[in-house]
Design a protein around this motif. Sequence first.
Motif, PDB file in Angstrom:
ATOM      1  N   MET A   1       0.810  -1.198   0.000  1.00 45.41           N
ATOM      2  CA  MET A   1       0.000   0.000   0.000  1.00 45.41           C
ATOM      3  C   MET A   1       0.857   1.269   0.000  1.00 45.41           C
ATOM      4  O   MET A   1       0.384   2.317  -0.358  1.00 45.41           O
ATOM      5  CB  MET A   1      -0.906   0.023   1.228  1.00 45.41           C
ATOM      6  CG  MET A   1      -1.913  -1.119   1.269  1.00 45.41           C
ATOM      7  SD  MET A   1      -3.067  -1.065  -0.081  1.00 45.41           S
ATOM      8  CE  MET A   1      -4.378  -0.154   0.625  1.00 45.41           C
ATOM      9  N   ILE A   2       2.098   1.161   0.443  1.00 44.04           N
ATOM     10  CA  ILE A   2       2.977   2.331   0.483  1.00 44.04           C
ATOM     11  C   ILE A   2       3.593   2.521  -0.903  1.00 44.04           C
ATOM     12  O   ILE A   2       4.128   1.581  -1.486  1.00 44.04           O
ATOM     13  CB  ILE A   2       4.077   2.156   1.550  1.00 44.04           C
ATOM     14  CG1 ILE A   2       3.432   2.078   2.930  1.00 44.04           C
ATOM     15  CG2 ILE A   2       5.076   3.300   1.488  1.00 44.04           C
ATOM     16  CD1 ILE A   2       4.391   1.777   4.045  1.00 44.04           C
ATOM     17  N   PRO A   3       3.524   3.751  -1.441  1.00 43.47           N
ATOM     18  CA  PRO A   3       4.070   4.003  -2.782  1.00 43.47           C
ATOM     19  C   PRO A   3       5.572   3.727  -2.846  1.00 43.47           C
ATOM     20  O   PRO A   3       6.286   3.873  -1.846  1.00 43.47           O
ATOM     21  CB  PRO A   3       3.798   5.499  -3.011  1.00 43.47           C
ATOM     22  CG  PRO A   3       2.803   5.885  -1.983  1.00 43.47           C
ATOM     23  CD  PRO A   3       2.933   4.934  -0.846  1.00 43.47           C
ATOM     24  N   PRO A   4       6.053   3.335  -4.022  1.00 44.60           N
ATOM     25  CA  PRO A   4       7.491   3.092  -4.188  1.00 44.60           C
ATOM     26  C   PRO A   4       8.302   4.335  -3.806  1.00 44.60           C
ATOM     27  O   PRO A   4       7.872   5.467  -4.015  1.00 44.60           O
ATOM     28  CB  PRO A   4       7.640   2.794  -5.683  1.00 44.60           C
ATOM     29  CG  PRO A   4       6.267   2.464  -6.160  1.00 44.60           C
ATOM     30  CD  PRO A   4       5.313   3.146  -5.247  1.00 44.60           C
ATOM     31  N   GLU A   7       9.449   5.443   1.625  1.00 45.02           N
ATOM     32  CA  GLU A   7      10.297   5.353   2.817  1.00 45.02           C
ATOM     33  C   GLU A   7      11.598   6.128   2.624  1.00 45.02           C
ATOM     34  O   GLU A   7      12.051   6.817   3.545  1.00 45.02           O
ATOM     35  CB  GLU A   7      10.581   3.893   3.166  1.00 45.02           C
ATOM     36  CG  GLU A   7       9.354   3.194   3.728  1.00 45.02           C
ATOM     37  CD  GLU A   7       9.626   1.761   4.123  1.00 45.02           C
ATOM     38  OE1 GLU A   7      10.399   1.562   5.075  1.00 45.02           O
ATOM     39  OE2 GLU A   7       9.055   0.860   3.483  1.00 45.02           O
ATOM     40  N   GLU A   8      12.169   6.041   1.456  1.00 43.34           N
ATOM     41  CA  GLU A   8      13.408   6.771   1.170  1.00 43.34           C
ATOM     42  C   GLU A   8      13.164   8.284   1.202  1.00 43.34           C
ATOM     43  O   GLU A   8      13.958   9.042   1.747  1.00 43.34           O
ATOM     44  CB  GLU A   8      13.946   6.345  -0.197  1.00 43.34           C
ATOM     45  CG  GLU A   8      15.304   6.929  -0.524  1.00 43.34           C
ATOM     46  CD  GLU A   8      15.811   6.433  -1.865  1.00 43.34           C
ATOM     47  OE1 GLU A   8      16.258   7.285  -2.660  1.00 43.34           O
ATOM     48  OE2 GLU A   8      15.747   5.211  -2.104  1.00 43.34           O
ATOM     49  N   ARG A   9      12.029   8.734   0.652  1.00 43.40           N
ATOM     50  CA  ARG A   9      11.710  10.167   0.610  1.00 43.40           C
ATOM     51  C   ARG A   9      11.535  10.761   2.004  1.00 43.40           C
ATOM     52  O   ARG A   9      11.850  11.921   2.224  1.00 43.40           O
ATOM     53  CB  ARG A   9      10.434  10.414  -0.206  1.00 43.40           C
ATOM     54  CG  ARG A   9      10.625  10.329  -1.695  1.00 43.40           C
ATOM     55  CD  ARG A   9       9.472  10.962  -2.485  1.00 43.40           C
ATOM     56  NE  ARG A   9       8.165  10.874  -1.904  1.00 43.40           N
ATOM     57  CZ  ARG A   9       7.215   9.997  -2.256  1.00 43.40           C
ATOM     58  NH1 ARG A   9       7.451   9.111  -3.194  1.00 43.40           N
ATOM     59  NH2 ARG A   9       6.039  10.014  -1.683  1.00 43.40           N
ATOM     60  N   GLY A  14      11.223  11.519   8.998  1.00 47.36           N
ATOM     61  CA  GLY A  14      10.234  10.645   9.616  1.00 47.36           C
ATOM     62  C   GLY A  14      10.627   9.202   9.445  1.00 47.36           C
ATOM     63  O   GLY A  14      11.747   8.894   9.035  1.00 47.36           O
ATOM     64  N   MET A  15       9.707   8.326   9.780  1.00 48.98           N
ATOM     65  CA  MET A  15       9.978   6.907   9.630  1.00 48.98           C
ATOM     66  C   MET A  15       8.679   6.169   9.324  1.00 48.98           C
ATOM     67  O   MET A  15       7.598   6.676   9.599  1.00 48.98           O
ATOM     68  CB  MET A  15      10.615   6.343  10.896  1.00 48.98           C
ATOM     69  CG  MET A  15       9.688   6.332  12.094  1.00 48.98           C
ATOM     70  SD  MET A  15      10.349   5.506  13.552  1.00 48.98           S
ATOM     71  CE  MET A  15      11.675   6.576  13.989  1.00 48.98           C
ATOM     72  N   VAL A  16       8.835   5.009   8.781  1.00 54.37           N
ATOM     73  CA  VAL A  16       7.710   4.130   8.512  1.00 54.37           C
ATOM     74  C   VAL A  16       7.900   2.896   9.383  1.00 54.37           C
ATOM     75  O   VAL A  16       8.948   2.251   9.329  1.00 54.37           O
ATOM     76  CB  VAL A  16       7.644   3.733   7.015  1.00 54.37           C
ATOM     77  CG1 VAL A  16       6.538   2.721   6.779  1.00 54.37           C
ATOM     78  CG2 VAL A  16       7.459   4.964   6.146  1.00 54.37           C
ATOM     79  N   LEU A  17       6.913   2.605  10.206  1.00 49.15           N
ATOM     80  CA  LEU A  17       6.948   1.402  11.029  1.00 49.15           C
ATOM     81  C   LEU A  17       5.989   0.388  10.444  1.00 49.15           C
ATOM     82  O   LEU A  17       4.842   0.722  10.132  1.00 49.15           O
ATOM     83  CB  LEU A  17       6.531   1.708  12.470  1.00 49.15           C
ATOM     84  CG  LEU A  17       7.429   2.653  13.253  1.00 49.15           C
ATOM     85  CD1 LEU A  17       6.828   2.935  14.618  1.00 49.15           C
ATOM     86  CD2 LEU A  17       8.824   2.076  13.414  1.00 49.15           C
TER      87      LEU A  17
END
Length: 141
Positions: A1-4, A7-9, A14-17
Amino acid sequence: MIPPEFEERVSKRGMVLRGWAPQLRILAHSSVGGFLTHCGWSSVIESLGLGKPLILFPGGSADLGLIARLMHWKKVGFEIERNDVDGSFKSDLVAACIKRVMVDPEGEQLRANALAMKEIFGNVELSNKCLDEFTQLIENI
């Protein structure tokens, strides 16, 4: 569901858990100015126990919508506007609601009300007293 590349952007700001997140530790952080919540009662209690205003985004079950309406009515949060027919929403309305609750002058009262709720929802002694009284009532029935 998270766009390609998402996380890098966001990696520098911030962060993605994935999976479980320590919600109370996150909410308690001084940089958190509000909580976008699905309106589960435990999440609402945790947020108000830390004095954080709510951005209300109720999920699929009926009680979540009722909790959202109650918190909106109590003026400790604001519900994200949705289409009455199909429940859809627009990203600009989500962004506007977050801004309204956390930044705009019109959200100042919501922020103050949520902070005031910390005295009730964040009071462990009061919570324990209420639980003890409730338990005694049930035992006496």
